[in-house]
Motif scaffolding. Structure first.
Motif, PDB file in Angstrom:
ATOM      1  N   VAL A   1       0.841  -1.196   0.000  1.00  0.00           N
ATOM      2  CA  VAL A   1       0.000   0.000   0.000  1.00  0.00           C
ATOM      3  C   VAL A   1       0.877   1.247   0.000  1.00  0.00           C
ATOM      4  N   ASP A   2       0.245   2.386  -0.276  1.00  0.00           N
ATOM      5  CA  ASP A   2       0.977   3.650  -0.333  1.00  0.00           C
ATOM      6  C   ASP A   2       1.185   4.260   1.054  1.00  0.00           C
ATOM      7  N   TYR A   3       0.230   4.045   1.951  1.00  0.00           N
ATOM      8  CA  TYR A   3       0.408   4.564   3.309  1.00  0.00           C
ATOM      9  C   TYR A   3      -0.300   3.665   4.321  1.00  0.00           C
ATOM     10  N   VAL A   4       0.259   3.670   5.545  1.00  0.00           N
ATOM     11  CA  VAL A   4      -0.276   2.900   6.661  1.00  0.00           C
ATOM     12  C   VAL A   4      -0.592   3.855   7.794  1.00  0.00           C
ATOM     13  N   LEU A   5      -1.770   3.704   8.388  1.00  0.00           N
ATOM     14  CA  LEU A   5      -2.131   4.415   9.602  1.00  0.00           C
ATOM     15  C   LEU A   5      -2.064   3.400  10.737  1.00  0.00           C
ATOM     16  N   ASP A   6      -1.049   3.526  11.597  1.00  0.00           N
ATOM     17  CA  ASP A   6      -0.779   2.489  12.589  1.00  0.00           C
ATOM     18  C   ASP A   6      -1.123   2.943  13.998  1.00  0.00           C
ATOM     19  N   ALA A   7      -2.086   2.240  14.596  1.00  0.00           N
ATOM     20  CA  ALA A   7      -2.514   2.535  15.955  1.00  0.00           C
ATOM     21  C   ALA A   7      -1.992   1.529  16.962  1.00  0.00           C
ATOM     22  N   VAL A   8      -1.160   0.580  16.537  1.00  0.00           N
ATOM     23  CA  VAL A   8      -0.756  -0.511  17.409  1.00  0.00           C
ATOM     24  C   VAL A   8       0.682  -0.356  17.889  1.00  0.00           C
ATOM     25  N   GLY A   9       1.618  -0.160  16.964  1.00  0.00           N
ATOM     26  CA  GLY A   9       3.019  -0.031  17.342  1.00  0.00           C
ATOM     27  C   GLY A   9       3.607  -1.354  17.786  1.00  0.00           C
ATOM     28  N   GLY A  10       4.673  -1.279  18.585  1.00  0.00           N
ATOM     29  CA  GLY A  10       5.321  -2.474  19.098  1.00  0.00           C
ATOM     30  C   GLY A  10       5.818  -3.383  17.992  1.00  0.00           C
ATOM     31  N   GLU A  11       5.581  -4.669  18.140  1.00  0.00           N
ATOM     32  CA  GLU A  11       6.063  -5.649  17.172  1.00  0.00           C
ATOM     33  C   GLU A  11       5.372  -5.531  15.816  1.00  0.00           C
ATOM     34  N   LEU A  12       4.277  -4.780  15.770  1.00  0.00           N
ATOM     35  CA  LEU A  12       3.559  -4.649  14.501  1.00  0.00           C
ATOM     36  C   LEU A  12       4.204  -3.627  13.568  1.00  0.00           C
ATOM     37  N   LEU A  13       5.118  -2.810  14.079  1.00  0.00           N
ATOM     38  CA  LEU A  13       5.730  -1.789  13.238  1.00  0.00           C
ATOM     39  C   LEU A  13       6.487  -2.389  12.051  1.00  0.00           C
ATOM     40  N   THR A  14       7.211  -3.472  12.272  1.00  0.00           N
ATOM     41  CA  THR A  14       8.001  -4.056  11.183  1.00  0.00           C
ATOM     42  C   THR A  14       7.129  -4.584  10.052  1.00  0.00           C
ATOM     43  N   PRO A  15       6.114  -5.434  10.307  1.00  0.00           N
ATOM     44  CA  PRO A  15       5.267  -5.857   9.194  1.00  0.00           C
ATOM     45  C   PRO A  15       4.496  -4.709   8.558  1.00  0.00           C
ATOM     46  N   ALA A  16       4.135  -3.687   9.358  1.00  0.00           N
ATOM     47  CA  ALA A  16       3.443  -2.530   8.785  1.00  0.00           C
ATOM     48  C   ALA A  16       4.359  -1.787   7.817  1.00  0.00           C
ATOM     49  N   LEU A  17       5.628  -1.654   8.184  1.00  0.00           N
ATOM     50  CA  LEU A  17       6.581  -0.990   7.297  1.00  0.00           C
ATOM     51  C   LEU A  17       6.804  -1.804   6.028  1.00  0.00           C
ATOM     52  N   HIS A  18       6.869  -3.122   6.176  1.00  0.00           N
ATOM     53  CA  HIS A  18       7.071  -3.988   5.019  1.00  0.00           C
ATOM     54  C   HIS A  18       5.863  -4.003   4.090  1.00  0.00           C
ATOM     55  N   ALA A  19       4.713  -3.560   4.589  1.00  0.00           N
ATOM     56  CA  ALA A  19       3.499  -3.522   3.767  1.00  0.00           C
ATOM     57  C   ALA A  19       3.470  -2.326   2.830  1.00  0.00           C
ATOM     58  N   LEU A  20       4.463  -1.429   2.941  1.00  0.00           N
ATOM     59  CA  LEU A  20       4.493  -0.222   2.125  1.00  0.00           C
ATOM     60  C   LEU A  20       5.206  -0.436   0.797  1.00  0.00           C
ATOM     61  N   VAL A  21       4.753   0.285  -0.216  1.00  0.00           N
ATOM     62  CA  VAL A  21       5.485   0.356  -1.481  1.00  0.00           C
ATOM     63  C   VAL A  21       6.732   1.209  -1.262  1.00  0.00           C
ATOM     64  N   PRO A  22       7.717   1.167  -2.156  1.00  0.00           N
ATOM     65  CA  PRO A  22       8.834   2.108  -2.069  1.00  0.00           C
ATOM     66  C   PRO A  22       8.327   3.549  -2.009  1.00  0.00           C
ATOM     67  N   GLU A  23       8.932   4.349  -1.144  1.00  0.00           N
ATOM     68  CA  GLU A  23       8.545   5.736  -0.888  1.00  0.00           C
ATOM     69  C   GLU A  23       7.190   5.845  -0.198  1.00  0.00           C
ATOM     70  N   GLY A  24       6.699   4.753   0.370  1.00  0.00           N
ATOM     71  CA  GLY A  24       5.456   4.785   1.123  1.00  0.00           C
ATOM     72  C   GLY A  24       5.624   5.467   2.468  1.00  0.00           C
TER      73      GLY A  24
END
Length: 305
Positions: A193-216
């Motif tokens: 995806v182009d952007y992630v809105l993350d309300a969880v943090g913690g261990e979820l940050l890494t998979p959330a970051l990996h879910a981004l396209v380049p320059e996401g």
């Protein structure tokens, strides 16, 4: 008046009778009709070294005003963030943190929509969304997340993905307008995806970051903390943006008011639908917190004095 307190880390929560407070300069005394339960307050009970007042979102009728108050008077219906004892049938609300409730809206609507909606809309604005972009919202069934899913759609997202703790929440999130729903433990989170809105943090940050396209872009607005490796940002020129609603409320009141008016406009137009998971009496505040702690809520949890 009746209020909820706790005396040690982790609780228990209990109710007690307390003197009715008098509003100081710039303050409103509000007879609360609804109180929003939030994850930061739940975490405070479980993690704070010293017990403190349970603040949060309140909505109700102004019964008295302090010196210097100019925007509100007795009988006005308001909602806002109480920084003192907010889990109570009467609470003090600073005028700067208060906003009017439209005549055709209820107190429960207000606590389900305004503060959570401001966080969701602010996080979305921080992501700088472009029409047609794909969005991913974590905690998509939560009080903030379920509004963020809807707001991403109103801002022209071409695809909206909801991430949830339990696959049983999938139908609820799809009903909000999400195209796809994933669970945190899934192997891979599908098309980036182009952007992630993350309300969880913690261990979820890494998979959330990996879910981004380049320059996401990842907007982090969780109180859950977490760590990101710099290389994970550098390799694909991704961005992480921190967002905190309190900074907007304190430093940009005009923008705060603009966003609030936008939320009520979307609500009146039927484009934004706050969902209340459950209403609990003050005496049942522990049960309300349990719904948040157990991640079982679908929408907003509310206390009714």
């Amino acid at each position: 008046m009746l209020r909820v307190r706790y005396e040690s880390r982790g609780g228990p929560l209990f109710t007690e009778e307390a003197p009715l407070p008098a509003p100081g300069p710039g303050e409103l005394l509000v007879r609360a009709e609804a109180i929003g339960v939030t994850l930061p307050v739940v975490r405070k009970v479980g993690e704070a070294d010293e017990p403190g007042p349970l603040g949060g979102e309140i909505a109700g009728e102004v019964t008295a005003v302090g010196e210097g108050v100019t925007r509100f008077g007795t009988g006005d219906r308001v909602t806002g963030l109480c920084l003192g004892h907010g889990y109570a049938d009467f609470a003090l609300l600073h005028e700067a943190m208060a906003s009017p409730i439209p005549a055709d809206a209820g107190a429960v609507d207000a606590v389900a929509l305004v503060r959570s909606g401001l966080v969701a809309l602010g996080a979305l604005e921080a992501a700088r969304p472009e029409p047609g972009e794909a969005a991913l919202v974590t905690a998509a069934a939560s009080g903030v997340g379920h509004l963020a899913v809807q707001l991403a759609r109103t801002r022209g997202a071409g695809r909206v993905v909801g991430a949830v703790s339990d696959p049983a929440k999938a139908d609820f999130v799809r009903g909000l307008g999400a195209d796809h729903v994933i669970a945190y433990g899934d192997n891979g989170w599908g098309t980036p995806v182009d952007y992630v809105l993350d309300a969880v943090g913690g261990e979820l940050l890494t998979p959330a970051l990996h879910a981004l396209v380049p320059e996401g872009r990842l907007v982090a607005y969780s109180s859950g903390g977490g760590t990101i490796q710099a290389y994970d940002l550098l390799v694909d020129a991704k961005s992480v943006i921190g967002f905190q609603m309190a900074r907007i409320a304190r430093g940009k009141p005009e923008l705060y008011e603009q966003w609030r008016e936008e939320l009520w406009r979307l609500f009146a137009a039927g484009e934004l639908r706050p969902v209340v998971h459950g209403e609990f009496a003050l005496e049942d505040a522990a049960k309300a917190h349990g719904e948040i702690e157990g991640r079982s809520n679908l929408g907003k949890v509310v206390l009714i004095p």
